[in-house]
Design an enzyme around this catalytic site. Sequence first.
Site, short mmCIF file in Angstrom:
data_model
loop_
_atom_site.label_atom_id
_atom_site.label_comp_id
_atom_site.label_asym_id
_atom_site.label_seq_id
_atom_site.Cartn_x
_atom_site.Cartn_y
_atom_site.Cartn_z
N CYS A 85 -2.46 8.77 2.73
CA CYS A 85 -2.19 8.27 1.39
C CYS A 85 -3.36 8.57 0.47
CB CYS A 85 -1.89 6.77 1.42
SG CYS A 85 -3.12 5.80 2.31
N GLU B 248 0.87 -1.17 0.00
CA GLU B 248 0.00 0.00 0.00
C GLU B 248 0.91 1.22 0.00
OE1 GLU B 248 -3.04 -0.21 -0.47
OE2 GLU B 248 -3.68 -2.18 0.24
#
Length: 514
Positions: A301, A267
Amino acid sequence: MTDQFGINESLKRLGVKDENLGASTGLDWLDSGDAYISSISPADGRVIGKVQVTDKDTYEQVISTAQMAFEKWRLVPAPKRGEIVRQIGNALREVKADLGKLVSYEMGKSYQEGLGEVQEMIDICDFAVGLSRQLYGLTMHSERPGHRMYEQWHPLGIVGIISAFNFPVAVWSWNAALAWVCGDVCVWKPSEKAPLSGIACQMIVGKIFEQHGMPEGISSLIVGDYRVGELMSHDTRVPLISATGSTRMGKLVGEAVGARLGRSILELGGNNAIIITENADLDMAIRGALFGAVGTAGQRCTSTRRLIIQENVYEEVKNRLASAYGKLVIGNPLDERNHVGPVIDTDAVKMYQAAIQKVQDEGGKAVVEGGVLEGEGYESGCYVKPAIYEADNHFEIVQHETFAPILYLIRYKTIQEAIALHNGVPQGLSSAIMTTNMREAEAFLSVAGSDCGIANVNIGTSGAEIGGAFGGEKETGGGRESGSDAWKAYMRRQTNTINYSTDLPLAQGIKFDI
């Protein structure tokens, strides 16, 4: 130092000390020597506590204990594993306020966001409890008479989890809760920038496993910098590494794990955009863009980095955003009157300043000027102003993820142009479109639309729910965590064929008679 927000009492209740050992296989903490790292709050510059760095010998002890724990844990029926995870969720409910405060103070996100992060942990435990009775396989029809085929799923073993500072506890729980109900054991390396939150979590879950008479090593913690992560990434005893962080870090982890034919869930970076069409509800669009850009001081993110705005509403959106930014209150994240807290450290401040200089050098025009805040309340040196710049999508700085509250405004004419601009970056995590036009929404969600792992309509890029699989494409790494069928990454698939006949026919009709 005065304790205006009660952080000292929260630390005491969570069992976090001034000096903490940094390796654990449960409730036992292992001494690794004399090397320590300091956890420094970006809110006020205070050293919250020191944590011992895990050395190689202690790492070996942790992995060996985890291996032995797996031998027993995998034999516990999945629903019983789920019951233990349910009780972990309940334990988190009891400490939500204190753990949320620690997350906020150690990382710098607002207290409301800290509470939200702990709620994510509770939610994924609830999800995992139901999952523990739904680790389904398939049955298939065999081409051979008197044969039955099916598939089943078995646990992998040790799951190594490397988490980032921006979500110091939630992302670990996404992995751990699923891995535990799947029958795996977990070794977690929290961010060296937020290790105390990891220590608090280890204490919480360690008590639950001990209460059930479970062996040490089902949940383990190792604290350190990238070198500790490298030990796990290269370790063949750790079949799966789940790593969250920058694209650069992810490439190193992926290369190390791939070289030994291990598995990885990556990720990585995001460069998320919201398309605002001329058919958008602008009140909704402004609110979505505002939180997406400044929430967690732009350090998610999924933070909104780019606004791609239709030219007919461009000026209105720009002016309304500038007005909204003027109302933001920046300060200590534990003070709920403040909208924006600090970035994680002074290195992040330097990166923020370099990005602003770069966009200006490339021809970007300031809509809301950036800058570092100084004076009373900003002594840590980590408070910066959320900034907005008009830019072109091809600018080098726009093509990269900057982990800071900097928003780029980009103009477009047609929806096809907007989608092309949206997809014209190396990253592919989260995306959104603001529109009341069904055709525009469906075009964005179509096969020729957003190329991201997450695509939203009339909500922002930030704030994913745990029920859906979380992750992205391209340089975001391709991994999936949390909901949907992400659990399959933590297990190995096995196809079984059972012959209950008195013959032994071969597949494909092959004859082999003697």
